[in-house]
Design a protein around this motif. Structure first.
Motif, PDB file in Angstrom:
ATOM      1  N   PRO A 157     -19.148 -13.979 -26.547  1.00 40.68           N
ATOM      2  CA  PRO A 157     -18.097 -14.436 -25.632  1.00 40.68           C
ATOM      3  C   PRO A 157     -17.793 -15.924 -25.810  1.00 40.68           C
ATOM      4  CG  PRO A 157     -20.153 -14.174 -24.441  1.00 40.68           C
ATOM      5  CD  PRO A 157     -20.412 -13.728 -25.846  1.00 40.68           C
ATOM      6  N   VAL A 158     -17.388 -16.267 -27.012  1.00 43.69           N
ATOM      7  CA  VAL A 158     -17.036 -17.651 -27.349  1.00 43.69           C
ATOM      8  C   VAL A 158     -15.663 -17.617 -28.007  1.00 43.69           C
ATOM      9  CG1 VAL A 158     -17.627 -19.663 -28.748  1.00 43.69           C
ATOM     10  CG2 VAL A 158     -19.458 -18.311 -27.696  1.00 43.69           C
ATOM     11  N   GLY A 159     -14.748 -18.479 -27.578  1.00 43.04           N
ATOM     12  CA  GLY A 159     -13.440 -18.563 -28.229  1.00 43.04           C
ATOM     13  C   GLY A 159     -12.453 -17.547 -27.693  1.00 43.04           C
ATOM     14  N   ASN A 160     -11.395 -17.325 -28.477  1.00 41.99           N
ATOM     15  CA  ASN A 160     -10.265 -16.488 -28.107  1.00 41.99           C
ATOM     16  C   ASN A 160     -10.644 -15.007 -28.160  1.00 41.99           C
ATOM     17  OD1 ASN A 160      -7.850 -14.794 -28.949  1.00 41.99           O
ATOM     18  ND2 ASN A 160      -6.867 -16.670 -28.197  1.00 41.99           N
ATOM     19  N   SER A 161     -10.364 -14.270 -27.101  1.00 39.31           N
ATOM     20  CA  SER A 161     -10.740 -12.853 -27.019  1.00 39.31           C
ATOM     21  C   SER A 161     -10.013 -12.001 -28.049  1.00 39.31           C
ATOM     22  CB  SER A 161     -10.465 -12.306 -25.612  1.00 39.31           C
ATOM     23  OG  SER A 161     -11.384 -12.843 -24.694  1.00 39.31           O
ATOM     24  N   ASP A 162      -8.726 -12.278 -28.297  1.00 39.85           N
ATOM     25  CA  ASP A 162      -7.990 -11.506 -29.309  1.00 39.85           C
ATOM     26  C   ASP A 162      -8.593 -11.717 -30.694  1.00 39.85           C
ATOM     27  OD1 ASP A 162      -6.256 -10.453 -27.438  1.00 39.85           O
ATOM     28  OD2 ASP A 162      -4.734 -12.013 -27.730  1.00 39.85           O
ATOM     29  N   TYR A 163      -8.943 -12.959 -30.998  1.00 37.88           N
ATOM     30  CA  TYR A 163      -9.592 -13.259 -32.282  1.00 37.88           C
ATOM     31  C   TYR A 163     -10.917 -12.503 -32.387  1.00 37.88           C
ATOM     32  CZ  TYR A 163     -11.857 -15.770 -36.077  1.00 37.88           C
ATOM     33  OH  TYR A 163     -12.512 -16.082 -37.253  1.00 37.88           O
ATOM     34  N   ASN A 164     -11.678 -12.467 -31.283  1.00 42.40           N
ATOM     35  CA  ASN A 164     -12.982 -11.803 -31.294  1.00 42.40           C
ATOM     36  C   ASN A 164     -12.876 -10.293 -31.522  1.00 42.40           C
ATOM     37  OD1 ASN A 164     -14.410 -14.177 -30.986  1.00 42.40           O
ATOM     38  ND2 ASN A 164     -14.527 -14.029 -28.754  1.00 42.40           N
ATOM     39  N   VAL A 165     -11.795  -9.691 -31.031  1.00 41.49           N
ATOM     40  CA  VAL A 165     -11.589  -8.263 -31.298  1.00 41.49           C
ATOM     41  C   VAL A 165     -11.435  -8.045 -32.802  1.00 41.49           C
ATOM     42  CG1 VAL A 165      -9.994  -6.316 -31.025  1.00 41.49           C
ATOM     43  CG2 VAL A 165     -10.620  -7.707 -29.047  1.00 41.49           C
ATOM     44  N   GLY A 166     -10.609  -8.859 -33.439  1.00 40.43           N
ATOM     45  CA  GLY A 166     -10.427  -8.758 -34.892  1.00 40.43           C
ATOM     46  C   GLY A 166     -11.721  -9.032 -35.645  1.00 40.43           C
ATOM     47  N   LEU A 167     -12.479 -10.039 -35.193  1.00 40.40           N
ATOM     48  CA  LEU A 167     -13.751 -10.386 -35.836  1.00 40.40           C
ATOM     49  C   LEU A 167     -14.736  -9.217 -35.730  1.00 40.40           C
ATOM     50  CD1 LEU A 167     -15.668 -12.440 -37.170  1.00 40.40           C
ATOM     51  CD2 LEU A 167     -16.187 -13.316 -34.866  1.00 40.40           C
ATOM     52  N   SER A 168     -14.810  -8.599 -34.573  1.00 46.05           N
ATOM     53  CA  SER A 168     -15.740  -7.474 -34.395  1.00 46.05           C
ATOM     54  C   SER A 168     -15.329  -6.285 -35.263  1.00 46.05           C
ATOM     55  CB  SER A 168     -15.818  -7.066 -32.922  1.00 46.05           C
ATOM     56  OG  SER A 168     -14.591  -6.550 -32.461  1.00 46.05           O
ATOM     57  N   GLN A 169     -14.027  -6.073 -35.440  1.00 46.11           N
ATOM     58  CA  GLN A 169     -13.552  -5.002 -36.317  1.00 46.11           C
ATOM     59  C   GLN A 169     -13.894  -5.294 -37.776  1.00 46.11           C
ATOM     60  OE1 GLN A 169      -9.405  -4.950 -35.175  1.00 46.11           O
ATOM     61  NE2 GLN A 169      -9.730  -3.349 -33.643  1.00 46.11           N
ATOM     62  N   ARG A 170     -13.730  -6.566 -38.176  1.00 49.82           N
ATOM     63  CA  ARG A 170     -14.064  -6.937 -39.558  1.00 49.82           C
ATOM     64  C   ARG A 170     -15.562  -6.773 -39.823  1.00 49.82           C
ATOM     65  NH1 ARG A 170     -10.445 -10.900 -38.119  1.00 49.82           N
ATOM     66  NH2 ARG A 170     -12.018 -12.554 -37.942  1.00 49.82           N
ATOM     67  N   ARG A 171     -16.394  -7.096 -38.858  1.00 52.50           N
ATOM     68  CA  ARG A 171     -17.846  -6.910 -39.013  1.00 52.50           C
ATOM     69  C   ARG A 171     -18.174  -5.432 -39.232  1.00 52.50           C
ATOM     70  NH1 ARG A 171     -19.559 -11.201 -34.227  1.00 52.50           N
ATOM     71  NH2 ARG A 171     -19.646 -13.031 -35.603  1.00 52.50           N
ATOM     72  N   ALA A 172     -17.564  -4.565 -38.425  1.00 54.86           N
ATOM     73  CA  ALA A 172     -17.804  -3.128 -38.588  1.00 54.86           C
ATOM     74  C   ALA A 172     -17.313  -2.645 -39.951  1.00 54.86           C
ATOM     75  CB  ALA A 172     -17.116  -2.358 -37.461  1.00 54.86           C
TER      76      ALA A 172
END
Length: 197
Positions: free
Chosen positions: A116-131
């Motif tokens: 929970p750090v930074g922009n939430s929309d960016y974090n959604v994309g980051l979590s998808q890229r990790r998967a």
């Protein structure tokens, strides 16, 4: 002297035991008593041919099965704003690949998360890229793409910990859990069976 008297008697008894009269009738087998899979149930009654040899069978020659649940897990942590899988997690990917190959009817859903750090929309994309990175590693190990799904949850499900720093560290993750319940034949006890503690 007694031995000399006993010896002829023993020879006579041995001769009687080994000689078979020529007119003795031979017994004819009227029923087929063969047991091709050697499970103790004759073919004529055996409803389950080719029973595994050590299996416990019922009166119909069918083995007993019990559920044999197995489970595969992935839990990979990532550095801040990173999608790189470090060497310490490669064995998890290898083990999951072996699990999926051993159970070809199973599927896996890789769940990506961000801290929970930074922009939430960016974090959604980051979590998808990790998967997606974990998915690619499984694809590279020979798992077909139609057996792997990915979803990114962003920073919506942070891990609760004693400090914000630990929460952030544990929240940057990809997780998956696969369960299967194949049936296992119950085997009969032999002198070679190991005791289960």
């Amino acid at each position: 002297m007694k031995f000399l008297l006993l010896f002829p008697c023993l020879l006579l008894l041995a001769a009687c035991a080994t000689s078979v009269p020529n007119d003795m009738p031979l017994a004819e087998q009227s029923k087929d008593l063969r047991d091709d899979d050697d499970d103790g149930v004759i073919n004529a009654r055996d409803k389950c041919a080719n029973t595994p040899h050590p299996a416990i069978v019922d009166n119909d020659g069918c083995p007993t099965y019990v559920a044999n649940p197995e489970e595969g897990r992935i839990h990979i942590l990532f550095a801040n704003d990173s999608t790189q899988i470090t060497a310490e997690y490669q064995n998890q990917i290898s083990e999951m690949s072996q699990f999926l190959k051993a159970h070809p009817s199973t599927y896996i859903e890789l769940k990506g998360y961000a801290s929970p750090v930074g922009n939430s929309d960016y974090n959604v994309g980051l979590s998808q890229r990790r998967a997606q990175v974990v998915k690619q590693s499984l694809l590279d190990s020979g798992i077909t793409k139609n057996r792997i799904m990915t979803v990114g949850f962003g920073d919506t499900e942070p891990v609760s910990a004693e400090s914000q720093e630990v929460t952030n560290t544990l929240s940057r993750r990809v997780t998956a859990q696969v369960k299967t319940a194949s049936d296992k034949v119950v085997e009969e006890w032999t002198i070679f069976t190991l005791r289960q503690n």
